[in-house]
Design a protein around this motif. Structure first.
Motif, PDB file in Angstrom:
ATOM      1  N   LYS A 161       0.859  -1.179   0.000  1.00  0.00           N
ATOM      2  CA  LYS A 161       0.000   0.000   0.000  1.00  0.00           C
ATOM      3  C   LYS A 161       0.895   1.229   0.000  1.00  0.00           C
ATOM      4  O   LYS A 161       1.777   1.361   0.863  1.00  0.00           O
ATOM      5  N   LEU A 162       0.685   2.118  -0.981  1.00  0.00           N
ATOM      6  CA  LEU A 162       1.531   3.294  -1.135  1.00  0.00           C
ATOM      7  C   LEU A 162       0.778   4.554  -0.726  1.00  0.00           C
ATOM      8  O   LEU A 162      -0.444   4.632  -0.829  1.00  0.00           O
ATOM      9  N   GLU A 163       1.555   5.529  -0.266  1.00  0.00           N
ATOM     10  CA  GLU A 163       1.004   6.823   0.133  1.00  0.00           C
ATOM     11  C   GLU A 163       1.906   7.916  -0.421  1.00  0.00           C
ATOM     12  O   GLU A 163       3.130   7.815  -0.369  1.00  0.00           O
ATOM     13  N   THR A 164       1.289   8.937  -0.992  1.00  0.00           N
ATOM     14  CA  THR A 164       2.059  10.045  -1.560  1.00  0.00           C
ATOM     15  C   THR A 164       2.454  11.023  -0.467  1.00  0.00           C
ATOM     16  O   THR A 164       1.606  11.524   0.275  1.00  0.00           O
ATOM     17  N   ARG A 165       3.748  11.278  -0.362  1.00  0.00           N
ATOM     18  CA  ARG A 165       4.266  12.207   0.643  1.00  0.00           C
ATOM     19  C   ARG A 165       5.249  13.174  -0.014  1.00  0.00           C
ATOM     20  O   ARG A 165       5.830  12.867  -1.049  1.00  0.00           O
ATOM     21  N   THR A 166       5.399  14.327   0.603  1.00  0.00           N
ATOM     22  CA  THR A 166       6.334  15.329   0.108  1.00  0.00           C
ATOM     23  C   THR A 166       7.656  15.212   0.864  1.00  0.00           C
ATOM     24  O   THR A 166       7.696  15.380   2.088  1.00  0.00           O
ATOM     25  N   ILE A 167       8.707  14.881   0.152  1.00  0.00           N
ATOM     26  CA  ILE A 167      10.035  14.713   0.735  1.00  0.00           C
ATOM     27  C   ILE A 167      11.010  15.583  -0.048  1.00  0.00           C
ATOM     28  O   ILE A 167      11.132  15.444  -1.267  1.00  0.00           O
ATOM     29  N   ASP A 168      11.674  16.492   0.658  1.00  0.00           N
ATOM     30  CA  ASP A 168      12.620  17.436   0.032  1.00  0.00           C
ATOM     31  C   ASP A 168      11.970  18.212  -1.119  1.00  0.00           C
ATOM     32  O   ASP A 168      12.564  18.430  -2.181  1.00  0.00           O
ATOM     33  N   GLY A 169      10.714  18.583  -0.900  1.00  0.00           N
ATOM     34  CA  GLY A 169      10.015  19.391  -1.898  1.00  0.00           C
ATOM     35  C   GLY A 169       9.445  18.618  -3.060  1.00  0.00           C
ATOM     36  O   GLY A 169       8.830  19.206  -3.953  1.00  0.00           O
ATOM     37  N   GLU A 170       9.596  17.281  -3.064  1.00  0.00           N
ATOM     38  CA  GLU A 170       9.075  16.467  -4.152  1.00  0.00           C
ATOM     39  C   GLU A 170       8.059  15.463  -3.614  1.00  0.00           C
ATOM     40  O   GLU A 170       8.222  14.929  -2.520  1.00  0.00           O
ATOM     41  N   GLU A 171       7.015  15.227  -4.412  1.00  0.00           N
ATOM     42  CA  GLU A 171       6.017  14.237  -4.040  1.00  0.00           C
ATOM     43  C   GLU A 171       6.474  12.852  -4.494  1.00  0.00           C
ATOM     44  O   GLU A 171       6.743  12.636  -5.674  1.00  0.00           O
ATOM     45  N   VAL A 172       6.578  11.944  -3.520  1.00  0.00           N
ATOM     46  CA  VAL A 172       7.003  10.577  -3.824  1.00  0.00           C
ATOM     47  C   VAL A 172       6.047   9.608  -3.154  1.00  0.00           C
ATOM     48  O   VAL A 172       5.398   9.932  -2.163  1.00  0.00           O
ATOM     49  N   GLU A 173       5.959   8.415  -3.729  1.00  0.00           N
ATOM     50  CA  GLU A 173       5.130   7.370  -3.145  1.00  0.00           C
ATOM     51  C   GLU A 173       5.981   6.504  -2.226  1.00  0.00           C
ATOM     52  O   GLU A 173       7.027   6.001  -2.641  1.00  0.00           O
ATOM     53  N   VAL A 174       5.539   6.343  -0.993  1.00  0.00           N
ATOM     54  CA  VAL A 174       6.281   5.549  -0.017  1.00  0.00           C
ATOM     55  C   VAL A 174       5.384   4.419   0.483  1.00  0.00           C
ATOM     56  O   VAL A 174       4.167   4.591   0.612  1.00  0.00           O
ATOM     57  N   PRO A 175       5.960   3.245   0.750  1.00  0.00           N
ATOM     58  CA  PRO A 175       5.161   2.125   1.272  1.00  0.00           C
ATOM     59  C   PRO A 175       4.738   2.384   2.718  1.00  0.00           C
ATOM     60  O   PRO A 175       5.546   2.788   3.546  1.00  0.00           O
ATOM     61  N   VAL A 176       3.470   2.155   3.018  1.00  0.00           N
ATOM     62  CA  VAL A 176       2.957   2.395   4.369  1.00  0.00           C
ATOM     63  C   VAL A 176       2.295   1.155   4.966  1.00  0.00           C
ATOM     64  O   VAL A 176       1.835   1.170   6.101  1.00  0.00           O
ATOM     65  N   GLY A 177       2.254   0.082   4.215  1.00  0.00           N
ATOM     66  CA  GLY A 177       1.637  -1.142   4.713  1.00  0.00           C
ATOM     67  C   GLY A 177       1.481  -2.140   3.591  1.00  0.00           C
ATOM     68  O   GLY A 177       1.930  -1.918   2.462  1.00  0.00           O
ATOM     69  N   ILE A 178       0.842  -3.266   3.899  1.00  0.00           N
ATOM     70  CA  ILE A 178       0.643  -4.301   2.885  1.00  0.00           C
ATOM     71  C   ILE A 178      -0.810  -4.747   2.891  1.00  0.00           C
ATOM     72  O   ILE A 178      -1.544  -4.538   3.858  1.00  0.00           O
TER      73      ILE A 178
END
Length: 243
Positions: A161-178
């Motif tokens: 399960k992915l979630e879009t987050r802002t990291i260093d000014g860029e939106e990236v998808e990070v895994p938050v669960g399965i």
């Protein structure tokens, strides 16, 4: 000393990031639950011990502590054919293991102390399909993991399960669960219970005398309380004669 302090302070942000990178679930294990420990030992030896050893404990000691008859231990949990009093090592040559996995699989005798039981419990429940990895799986707790999901037959297929987050000014998808497909041999609740049994066994392996030490501690504290009372009464009696 000054350089050491500077180095420690420099590492603190990395440590804080690493500890907060994934939310860990609570492992409510119970070292007094012998049935859980026995099932954890069975699962560990059948699914994990092919690659990972617990070389700082012996088969006969584990059998005695967990209430397993030695003949049952030898017939069902000893797959290397060594004597019952030998250390619990795996049979993979270290050189071959390093070639197959990129590094030799670590010994897990003390992993519950090094990683923590919450980390182990969450890690074993956080594998997901990732075709970009050598073994086709990744892990939300341990990104770029280098081992296969050996418990997949029990858990079944999983996706991230992915979630879009802002990291260093860029939106990236990070895994938050399965998400579990539900095609494993065990239901999600049964799988969680099985993983908890493995964690329970590894917690025992890391500290086999923990329960005995705690029981002895109560007796020691009781003795100190009684000794304090008699010591206090003796002190009062002595100083009464002095004055």
């Amino acid at each position: 000393m000054k350089k050491l302090i500077i180095a420690v302070l420099a590492l603190l942000p990395a440590v804080a990031f690493a500890s907060g990178a994934a939310k860990l679930d609570k492992a409510n294990y119970d070292l007094s639950d012998q049935a859980s420990l026995q099932n954890g030992a069975k699962l560990f030896m059948n699914y994990c011990a092919g690659c990972h050893s617990t070389q700082y404990q012996r088969y006969n000691r584990v059998a005695e502590d967990l209430g397993i008859p030695e003949e049952v231990m030898q017939a069902n949990l000893n797959f290397t054919g060594v004597a019952i009093g030998d250390l619990m090592k795996n049979s993979i040559p270290e050189k071959d293991a390093a070639e197959w996995f990129g590094a030799p699989p670590p010994d897990l005798t003390l992993v519950a102390r090094v990683r923590g039981t919450d980390w182990l419990y969450t890690y074993l429940r956080s594998f997901y399909k990732d075709e970009s990895r050598p073994f086709g799986v990744n892990n939300t707790v341990f990104p770029s993991v280098g081992m296969p999901h050996v418990l997949e037959p029990l858990q079944g297929a999983t996706t991230v399960k992915l979630e879009t987050r802002t990291i260093d000014g860029e939106e990236v998808e990070v895994p938050v669960g399965i998400e579990v497909a539900g095609n494993g041999e065990l239901s999600p609740d049964e799988y969680d219970a099985a993983v908890l049994d493995i964690v329970n066994f590894l917690a025992y392996s890391a500290d086999p005398v923990k329960l005995e030490r705690h029981r002895m501690g109560y007796w020691v504290l009781g003795f100190l309380v009684i000794f304090f009372i008699f010591g206090y009464l003796l002190k009062k009696e002595y100083w009464r004669d002095v004055h």
